[in-house]
Motif scaffolding. Structure first.
Motif, PDB file in Angstrom:
ATOM      1  N   GLN A 117      29.237  -8.425 -66.335  1.00 35.83           N
ATOM      2  CA  GLN A 117      30.084  -8.677 -67.496  1.00 35.83           C
ATOM      3  C   GLN A 117      30.751 -10.049 -67.456  1.00 35.83           C
ATOM      4  OE1 GLN A 117      30.491  -5.858 -65.473  1.00 35.83           O
ATOM      5  NE2 GLN A 117      29.066  -4.697 -66.766  1.00 35.83           N
ATOM      6  N   GLY A 118      30.755 -10.711 -66.298  1.00 31.04           N
ATOM      7  CA  GLY A 118      31.492 -11.960 -66.142  1.00 31.04           C
ATOM      8  C   GLY A 118      30.603 -13.187 -66.149  1.00 31.04           C
ATOM      9  N   ILE A 119      31.245 -14.350 -66.123  1.00 31.09           N
ATOM     10  CA  ILE A 119      30.518 -15.620 -66.119  1.00 31.09           C
ATOM     11  C   ILE A 119      30.493 -16.266 -64.738  1.00 31.09           C
ATOM     12  CG2 ILE A 119      31.073 -16.067 -68.546  1.00 31.09           C
ATOM     13  CD1 ILE A 119      33.186 -18.097 -67.585  1.00 31.09           C
ATOM     14  N   LEU A 120      31.251 -15.712 -63.786  1.00 29.85           N
ATOM     15  CA  LEU A 120      31.417 -16.347 -62.480  1.00 29.85           C
ATOM     16  C   LEU A 120      30.529 -15.703 -61.432  1.00 29.85           C
ATOM     17  CD1 LEU A 120      35.325 -16.624 -62.439  1.00 29.85           C
ATOM     18  CD2 LEU A 120      33.653 -18.310 -63.274  1.00 29.85           C
ATOM     19  N   GLY A 121      29.722 -16.515 -60.765  1.00 30.56           N
ATOM     20  CA  GLY A 121      28.870 -16.021 -59.693  1.00 30.56           C
ATOM     21  C   GLY A 121      29.246 -16.634 -58.360  1.00 30.56           C
ATOM     22  N   GLY A 122      28.401 -16.425 -57.375  1.00 30.89           N
ATOM     23  CA  GLY A 122      28.699 -16.889 -56.031  1.00 30.89           C
ATOM     24  C   GLY A 122      28.558 -18.383 -55.832  1.00 30.89           C
ATOM     25  N   HIS A 123      28.014 -19.088 -56.833  1.00 31.77           N
ATOM     26  CA  HIS A 123      27.872 -20.534 -56.779  1.00 31.77           C
ATOM     27  C   HIS A 123      28.230 -21.126 -58.139  1.00 31.77           C
ATOM     28  CE1 HIS A 123      25.103 -19.042 -53.616  1.00 31.77           C
ATOM     29  NE2 HIS A 123      25.619 -20.046 -52.925  1.00 31.77           N
ATOM     30  N   PRO A 124      28.639 -22.380 -58.194  1.00 31.82           N
ATOM     31  CA  PRO A 124      28.949 -23.004 -59.483  1.00 31.82           C
ATOM     32  C   PRO A 124      27.700 -23.039 -60.380  1.00 31.82           C
ATOM     33  CG  PRO A 124      29.797 -24.332 -57.655  1.00 31.82           C
ATOM     34  CD  PRO A 124      28.902 -23.285 -57.057  1.00 31.82           C
ATOM     35  N   ASP A 125      27.888 -22.682 -61.646  1.00 31.82           N
ATOM     36  CA  ASP A 125      26.779 -22.595 -62.595  1.00 31.82           C
ATOM     37  C   ASP A 125      27.141 -23.364 -63.863  1.00 31.82           C
ATOM     38  OD1 ASP A 125      24.821 -21.878 -64.437  1.00 31.82           O
ATOM     39  OD2 ASP A 125      24.649 -19.828 -63.689  1.00 31.82           O
ATOM     40  N   ARG A 126      26.529 -24.497 -64.052  1.00 32.78           N
ATOM     41  CA  ARG A 126      26.821 -25.348 -65.206  1.00 32.78           C
ATOM     42  C   ARG A 126      26.521 -24.645 -66.527  1.00 32.78           C
ATOM     43  NH1 ARG A 126      26.750 -30.845 -67.064  1.00 32.78           N
ATOM     44  NH2 ARG A 126      25.553 -31.042 -68.998  1.00 32.78           N
ATOM     45  N   ALA A 127      25.511 -23.795 -66.530  1.00 37.18           N
ATOM     46  CA  ALA A 127      25.085 -23.154 -67.777  1.00 37.18           C
ATOM     47  C   ALA A 127      26.051 -22.067 -68.236  1.00 37.18           C
ATOM     48  CB  ALA A 127      23.683 -22.572 -67.612  1.00 37.18           C
ATOM     49  N   ARG A 128      26.878 -21.557 -67.336  1.00 32.86           N
ATOM     50  CA  ARG A 128      27.722 -20.408 -67.677  1.00 32.86           C
ATOM     51  C   ARG A 128      29.220 -20.697 -67.612  1.00 32.86           C
ATOM     52  NH1 ARG A 128      26.211 -14.929 -64.924  1.00 32.86           N
ATOM     53  NH2 ARG A 128      27.168 -14.204 -66.867  1.00 32.86           N
ATOM     54  N   VAL A 129      29.633 -21.650 -66.793  1.00 34.17           N
ATOM     55  CA  VAL A 129      31.058 -21.814 -66.518  1.00 34.17           C
ATOM     56  C   VAL A 129      31.578 -23.126 -67.100  1.00 34.17           C
ATOM     57  CG1 VAL A 129      32.834 -21.845 -64.730  1.00 34.17           C
ATOM     58  CG2 VAL A 129      30.725 -20.529 -64.367  1.00 34.17           C
ATOM     59  N   PRO A 130      32.479 -23.079 -68.070  1.00 41.45           N
ATOM     60  CA  PRO A 130      33.059 -24.316 -68.611  1.00 41.45           C
ATOM     61  C   PRO A 130      33.777 -25.110 -67.526  1.00 41.45           C
ATOM     62  CG  PRO A 130      33.568 -22.438 -70.027  1.00 41.45           C
ATOM     63  CD  PRO A 130      32.975 -21.874 -68.773  1.00 41.45           C
ATOM     64  N   GLY A 131      33.544 -26.417 -67.518  1.00 45.12           N
ATOM     65  CA  GLY A 131      34.174 -27.287 -66.528  1.00 45.12           C
ATOM     66  C   GLY A 131      33.322 -27.579 -65.318  1.00 45.12           C
ATOM     67  N   ILE A 132      32.210 -26.867 -65.156  1.00 44.68           N
ATOM     68  CA  ILE A 132      31.304 -27.114 -64.038  1.00 44.68           C
ATOM     69  C   ILE A 132      30.285 -28.159 -64.458  1.00 44.68           C
ATOM     70  CG2 ILE A 132      29.524 -26.119 -62.558  1.00 44.68           C
ATOM     71  CD1 ILE A 132      32.332 -25.226 -61.816  1.00 44.68           C
ATOM     72  N   GLU A 133      30.165 -29.227 -63.675  1.00 45.17           N
ATOM     73  CA  GLU A 133      29.264 -30.328 -64.018  1.00 45.17           C
ATOM     74  C   GLU A 133      27.819 -30.071 -63.592  1.00 45.17           C
ATOM     75  OE1 GLU A 133      29.782 -32.995 -65.768  1.00 45.17           O
ATOM     76  OE2 GLU A 133      31.972 -33.040 -65.930  1.00 45.17           O
TER      77      GLU A 133
END
Length: 251
Positions: A117-133
């Motif tokens: 249900q969430g957008i946050l995974g175990g690693h930074p994901d540019r496609a899903r998380v705003p602010g991740i480059e």
């Protein structure tokens, strides 16, 4: 030369962020500010949080997002923004907590960490998380990508800064040293790398700052828990060379 702090019309002045700072982060001391972020981090659960790795980055990330980065949570892809790339892609929960606190996405997402249900995974994901480059996780990839970003901005005549965070364990990867050697010869004064030295390398790295200096970087070592020392190191720039800040974590 010193780098400029974020413009007041960016994250510090944005009403959503300002309100959240008043309600949550008007801390009397820096320790209270980071304690607030730790409370947000505790909303997430699961082994994939990589707590030791995440906590080693907490103070550096807080100083960057609270005092230095020129970013707008309302428009995280604004071309006129500083770029922060997390090459140390393991344990991003401190970064997620700070992004939530600054208004890039709702704090409630932290409790949905690693759920469908969430957008946050175990690693930074540019496609899903705003602010991740950039999407990272495979060690040694983000650092060379940061050099590419810095080169692209230089070619465009864009003077915004590029920051990249790497780990001492990650520095066992050959790509880190290939990148250090290359970047030191490219005249990239708007590039700053931060190496978290928390003793997790499987091989002793020796004097990391001296190694980067030998490759043509402006390099210094600071206490990775001292916010004023971090601020001084991260705002200092050289007119012709990239900057390396080694943040020592000894806890």
């Amino acid at each position: 030369m010193t780098g400029e702090p974020a413009s007041p019309d960016f994250h510090h002045g944005h009403p959503r962020v300002a309100a959240r700072r008043r309600s949550h982060c008007r801390a009397a001391t820096l320790s209270e500010a980071t304690a607030h972020i730790e409370r947000l981090m505790s909303l997430a659960s699961g082994d994939e949080k990589h707590d030791p790795s995440a906590h080693s980055t907490l103070d550096v990330l807080w100083v960057l997002y609270d005092r230095i980065l020129h970013v707008d949570p309302r428009n995280p892809r604004d071309e006129d923004r500083d770029r922060f790339l997390m090459s140390k892609g393991h344990g991003p929960i401190a970064l997620f907590a700070i992004l939530a606190d600054k208004g890039f996405f709702p704090v409630e997402e932290l409790s949905r960490f690693e759920t469908w249900q969430g957008i946050l995974g175990g690693h930074p994901d540019r496609a899903r998380v705003p602010g991740i480059e950039i999407s990272t996780g495979s060690l040694g990839h983000g650092f060379p990508m940061a050099v590419g970003v810095a080169l692209a901005l230089k070619a465009k005549g864009n003077s915004r800064r590029v920051f990249v965070l790497i780990g001492d364990g990650e520095s066992n990867e050959g790509s880190v040293w290939e990148t250090a050697l290359l970047a030191g010869s490219l005249e990239l004064p708007r590039l700053t790398a931060i190496l978290i030295d928390n003793g997790s390398s499987t091989r002793p790295l020796g004097n990391v700052a001296a190694k980067f200096a030998a490759f043509g970087w402006s390099a210094r070592t600071v206490d990775g828990r001292d916010h004023d020392a971090l601020y001084a190191g991260l705002t200092a720039t050289d007119p012709a060379r990239p900057t390396m800040v080694v943040a020592e974590i000894r806890e």
